[in-house]
Design a protein around this motif. Sequence first.
Motif, mmCIF file in Angstrom:
data_model
loop_
_atom_site.group_PDB
_atom_site.id
_atom_site.type_symbol
_atom_site.label_atom_id
_atom_site.label_comp_id
_atom_site.label_asym_id
_atom_site.label_seq_id
_atom_site.Cartn_x
_atom_site.Cartn_y
_atom_site.Cartn_z
ATOM 1 N N PRO A 88 0.824 -1.217 0.000
ATOM 2 C CA PRO A 88 0.000 0.000 0.000
ATOM 3 C C PRO A 88 0.856 1.265 0.000
ATOM 4 O O PRO A 88 1.924 1.302 0.623
ATOM 5 N N THR A 89 0.403 2.288 -0.687
ATOM 6 C CA THR A 89 1.081 3.569 -0.699
ATOM 7 C C THR A 89 0.841 4.245 0.649
ATOM 8 O O THR A 89 -0.306 4.364 1.077
ATOM 9 N N PRO A 90 1.904 4.687 1.328
ATOM 10 C CA PRO A 90 1.705 5.391 2.601
ATOM 11 C C PRO A 90 0.925 6.686 2.381
ATOM 12 O O PRO A 90 1.097 7.361 1.362
ATOM 13 N N VAL A 91 0.090 7.046 3.327
ATOM 14 C CA VAL A 91 -0.739 8.242 3.224
ATOM 15 C C VAL A 91 0.102 9.470 2.911
ATOM 16 O O VAL A 91 -0.261 10.282 2.062
ATOM 17 N N GLN A 92 1.235 9.620 3.578
ATOM 18 C CA GLN A 92 2.059 10.812 3.393
ATOM 19 C C GLN A 92 2.630 10.914 1.982
ATOM 20 O O GLN A 92 3.021 11.984 1.541
ATOM 21 N N SER A 93 2.619 9.829 1.220
ATOM 22 C CA SER A 93 3.109 9.854 -0.158
ATOM 23 C C SER A 93 2.024 10.232 -1.161
ATOM 24 O O SER A 93 2.315 10.455 -2.332
ATOM 25 N N LYS A 142 -8.826 5.201 10.386
ATOM 26 C CA LYS A 142 -9.990 6.065 10.164
ATOM 27 C C LYS A 142 -9.595 7.405 9.538
ATOM 28 O O LYS A 142 -10.290 7.927 8.677
ATOM 29 N N LYS A 143 -8.458 7.963 9.941
ATOM 30 C CA LYS A 143 -8.026 9.252 9.387
ATOM 31 C C LYS A 143 -7.769 9.135 7.889
ATOM 32 O O LYS A 143 -8.164 10.016 7.122
ATOM 33 N N ALA A 144 -7.109 8.074 7.450
ATOM 34 C CA ALA A 144 -6.853 7.891 6.017
ATOM 35 C C ALA A 144 -8.171 7.784 5.254
ATOM 36 O O ALA A 144 -8.322 8.344 4.161
ATOM 37 N N ALA A 145 -9.155 7.086 5.835
ATOM 38 C CA ALA A 145 -10.467 6.953 5.187
ATOM 39 C C ALA A 145 -11.181 8.302 5.139
ATOM 40 O O ALA A 145 -11.782 8.654 4.122
ATOM 41 N N GLN A 146 -11.110 9.076 6.220
ATOM 42 C CA GLN A 146 -11.745 10.398 6.241
ATOM 43 C C GLN A 146 -11.103 11.333 5.221
ATOM 44 O O GLN A 146 -11.796 12.093 4.538
ATOM 45 N N ASP A 147 -9.767 11.270 5.115
ATOM 46 C CA ASP A 147 -9.070 12.080 4.114
ATOM 47 C C ASP A 147 -9.520 11.691 2.707
ATOM 48 O O ASP A 147 -9.745 12.550 1.855
ATOM 49 N N ALA A 148 -9.650 10.387 2.468
ATOM 50 C CA ALA A 148 -10.105 9.910 1.156
ATOM 51 C C ALA A 148 -11.514 10.415 0.870
ATOM 52 O O ALA A 148 -11.809 10.853 -0.249
ATOM 53 N N TYR A 179 -23.945 8.193 -8.410
ATOM 54 C CA TYR A 179 -22.951 7.688 -7.464
ATOM 55 C C TYR A 179 -23.344 8.113 -6.055
ATOM 56 O O TYR A 179 -23.673 9.273 -5.827
ATOM 57 N N LEU A 180 -23.267 7.197 -5.121
ATOM 58 C CA LEU A 180 -23.467 7.497 -3.708
ATOM 59 C C LEU A 180 -22.243 6.980 -2.968
ATOM 60 O O LEU A 180 -21.954 5.780 -2.997
ATOM 61 N N THR A 181 -21.494 7.892 -2.355
ATOM 62 C CA THR A 181 -20.294 7.531 -1.604
ATOM 63 C C THR A 181 -20.594 7.691 -0.125
ATOM 64 O O THR A 181 -21.155 8.703 0.293
ATOM 65 N N MET A 182 -20.214 6.676 0.671
ATOM 66 C CA MET A 182 -20.472 6.694 2.110
ATOM 67 C C MET A 182 -19.187 6.415 2.865
ATOM 68 O O MET A 182 -18.400 5.558 2.458
ATOM 69 N N CYS A 183 -18.987 7.128 3.958
ATOM 70 C CA CYS A 183 -17.790 6.963 4.778
ATOM 71 C C CYS A 183 -18.187 6.293 6.088
ATOM 72 O O CYS A 183 -19.013 6.823 6.831
ATOM 73 N N LEU A 184 -17.610 5.120 6.331
ATOM 74 C CA LEU A 184 -17.948 4.328 7.517
ATOM 75 C C LEU A 184 -16.663 3.837 8.174
ATOM 76 O O LEU A 184 -16.096 2.832 7.742
ATOM 77 N N GLY A 185 -16.166 4.541 9.160
ATOM 78 C CA GLY A 185 -14.951 4.111 9.859
ATOM 79 C C GLY A 185 -13.751 4.087 8.930
ATOM 80 O O GLY A 185 -13.363 5.108 8.380
ATOM 81 N N THR A 186 -13.160 2.924 8.715
ATOM 82 C CA THR A 186 -11.982 2.788 7.864
ATOM 83 C C THR A 186 -12.338 2.417 6.431
ATOM 84 O O THR A 186 -11.465 2.078 5.640
ATOM 85 N N VAL A 187 -13.622 2.502 6.091
ATOM 86 C CA VAL A 187 -14.095 2.075 4.773
ATOM 87 C C VAL A 187 -14.787 3.229 4.044
ATOM 88 O O VAL A 187 -15.529 4.008 4.649
ATOM 89 N N VAL A 188 -14.537 3.306 2.740
ATOM 90 C CA VAL A 188 -15.311 4.179 1.857
ATOM 91 C C VAL A 188 -16.114 3.229 0.979
ATOM 92 O O VAL A 188 -15.558 2.374 0.292
ATOM 93 N N ALA A 189 -17.433 3.345 1.049
ATOM 94 C CA ALA A 189 -18.322 2.462 0.294
ATOM 95 C C ALA A 189 -19.016 3.279 -0.784
ATOM 96 O O ALA A 189 -19.412 4.417 -0.550
ATOM 97 N N GLU A 190 -19.143 2.687 -1.968
ATOM 98 C CA GLU A 190 -19.806 3.375 -3.070
ATOM 99 C C GLU A 190 -20.886 2.498 -3.678
ATOM 100 O O GLU A 190 -20.719 1.289 -3.788
#
Length: 146
Positions: free
Chosen positions: A17-22, A58-64, A102-113
């Motif tokens: 996986p690509t690190p978030v900071q990259s 969760k932070k990486a998912a929220q950023d996404a 498209y419906l995108t939903m943010c749930l904890g560490t998951v982004v669901a579409e």
Amino acid sequence: MAGWTPRNAGAEIEQEPTPVQSCGADGDWYCARIARGEANFEAAGEEAQFELTAFADKKAAQDACQKEKSWSAKYTKAEVPPIPDVASNAYYRNGGGLDGLYLTMCLGTVVAEILLEGEGSSLDPATAHSLAQVFVPRIQKAAAAS
């Protein structure tokens, strides 16, 4: 799902996986994902695609989610009723061979579409909402078990 016929499904784990900071501020919203899965269904001539993208925290998912919401702002907003306790974003997209809602939903560490394929703005937002009501509890149950 009652009344819907499965068409295909798949999943993949990111080996490195690509690190978030990259990823950077302008990177793709899914840059730091650790896994992705999708399932496609059909009913009465409509097609629906469910996609999950998992992140390490969760932070990486929220950023996404924030990146996806900013990116999608150029499209027409779809008025999908809110899903309780879920941050969501809905829009109609027509371009690049894709036409749908498209419906995108943010749930904890998951982004669901959820993607409903069809004639763009002629698609009923209530369909996306009802599919989300089936999808969200399944995601929450899977997350609680991990």
